[in-house]
Enzyme design. Sequence first.
Site, PDB file in Angstrom:
ATOM      1  N   TYR A 265      43.232  55.758  19.821  1.00 48.07           N
ATOM      2  CA  TYR A 265      43.346  54.697  20.076  1.00 48.07           C
ATOM      3  C   TYR A 265      42.819  54.034  19.769  1.00 48.07           C
ATOM      4  CZ  TYR A 265      46.122  50.995  21.380  1.00 48.07           C
ATOM      5  OH  TYR A 265      46.585  49.665  22.365  1.00 48.07           O
TER       6      TYR A 265
ATOM      7  N   THR B   4      40.977  51.522  21.635  1.00 45.31           N
ATOM      8  CA  THR B   4      39.888  50.825  22.035  1.00 45.31           C
ATOM      9  C   THR B   4      39.032  52.746  22.191  1.00 45.31           C
ATOM     10  OG1 THR B   4      41.255  50.941  24.129  1.00 45.31           O
ATOM     11  CG2 THR B   4      41.248  48.850  22.406  1.00 45.31           C
ATOM     12  N   LYS B   5      39.731  53.558  22.547  1.00 42.32           N
ATOM     13  CA  LYS B   5      39.353  54.925  23.132  1.00 42.32           C
ATOM     14  C   LYS B   5      37.777  55.102  22.053  1.00 42.32           C
ATOM     15  CE  LYS B   5      42.070  54.495  25.805  1.00 42.32           C
ATOM     16  NZ  LYS B   5      44.080  55.978  24.938  1.00 42.32           N
ATOM     17  N   THR B   6      36.775  56.164  22.951  1.00 41.53           N
ATOM     18  CA  THR B   6      35.096  55.956  22.611  1.00 41.53           C
ATOM     19  C   THR B   6      35.179  56.553  20.975  1.00 41.53           C
ATOM     20  OG1 THR B   6      35.467  58.671  23.254  1.00 41.53           O
ATOM     21  CG2 THR B   6      34.820  56.809  24.949  1.00 41.53           C
TER      22      THR B   6
END
Length: 396
Positions: A195, A197-199
């Site tokens: 997604y 916003t993920k790492t």
Amino acid sequence: MYQQWRNQIMSEINNDFIPFAKPLISEEEEQAVLRIMRSGWLTTGSETLAFEKEFSSFVSAPFAFAVNSATSGLHLALEAAGVGQGDTVITSPYTFASTAAVVHHLGAKVVFCDTEVESFNIDPQKLAEILKTTKHCKAVIPVHVGGLPCKMNEIVSLAHQYGCTVIEDAAHAFPVTYNGKYIGTIGDIGVYSFYATKTITTGEGGMVVTASEKIAKRIKTMRLHGIDRDVWNRYTSKGATWYYEVLDAGFKYNLPDILSAIGRVQLKKANDFKTQRTAIAEAYNSAFSAIKGCLLPPGNSAEDHAWHLYSLRILHEAKLSRDELIEALTNAGIGTSVHFIPLHLMPFYAKTYHYKPDDFPNAVKHFNSVVSLPIWHGMNNNQVHRIIETIQTLLQ
Ligand SMILES: *Cc1c(COP(=O)(O)O)cnc(C)c1O
């Protein structure tokens, strides 16, 4: 005239606003997308196969399947674990909506287990008690909140003792190791999120990994309309490329090549991104350890941490309440978030299971104290220092 002045003011405001999260996309990702756009093949194909191969070798998992979200991945994992009507699945209420929603999609029931006092992760001791009294438990979903690994040794051995499949919600936990193995590869199935916003990100996307050939076969089939690719291959080898068999009512959860192209570039940078986030966490830790009423995020320096979230806990003795701090940070142009609003407080779960807030006191206590600060790779030193100085000014 007014409009021009207004736009200028707005852009100045926007320029020094520090968002809570921001993906780091460079020309390399742009070129990779262009290459796929011009290739004549946009959906799942050789690029996705390459992404899966590279991901599986990164985490040392025998099988990896790219999916269009971690939510889809969790759904496929539970389905492959045989979860259905009349079954129960245990997870923590301290998670995002999708971890529990997918259990309902399969007609099963969710049983929540509280977090530890000292961390945001599921408490193995409470899990042991709940497993004793839960009927028809098919799976346990530990969530590695913020990127800090759950106590996987205890969780896996407990769950297996009761014949439950362990599905790791590793949406926050890439890349991070635990006893020398990558989180996501310690339970029976691991699910990662890409997604925005993920790492690492593909905009939307995810990956499911497993070491079980049986589970892998089921996930592969159910990911794409229930079509068994082995059957397909048998017939393609004889030249009848149009032939396929639908073995079950499958889903449409594949990741297209356009997004896999972004994922392959991001995967190469995953360790570098993590180094950057770790440096931010260390700067925050050393600044905030001196502030009265501030409790640093759980975890110690001996443990590996993916640092997807930096969740500071604001205690009663602090100069501002958690809510006041969030408001003051917003006014200072600093984006924040709260992870998580426990699911048992959400109208759907409260109503369906008759949960009361104090059924999971640790989760509620964490929720009331936490504020997640910006911690994205690509933040510059000025931004990190502005956040530190603003919080020091507000709380010291
Ligand atoms: C983001 C997230 C998910 C869902 O990921 P998607 O890829 O958006 O479906 C699941 N669990 C947790 C804990 C998450 O934070």
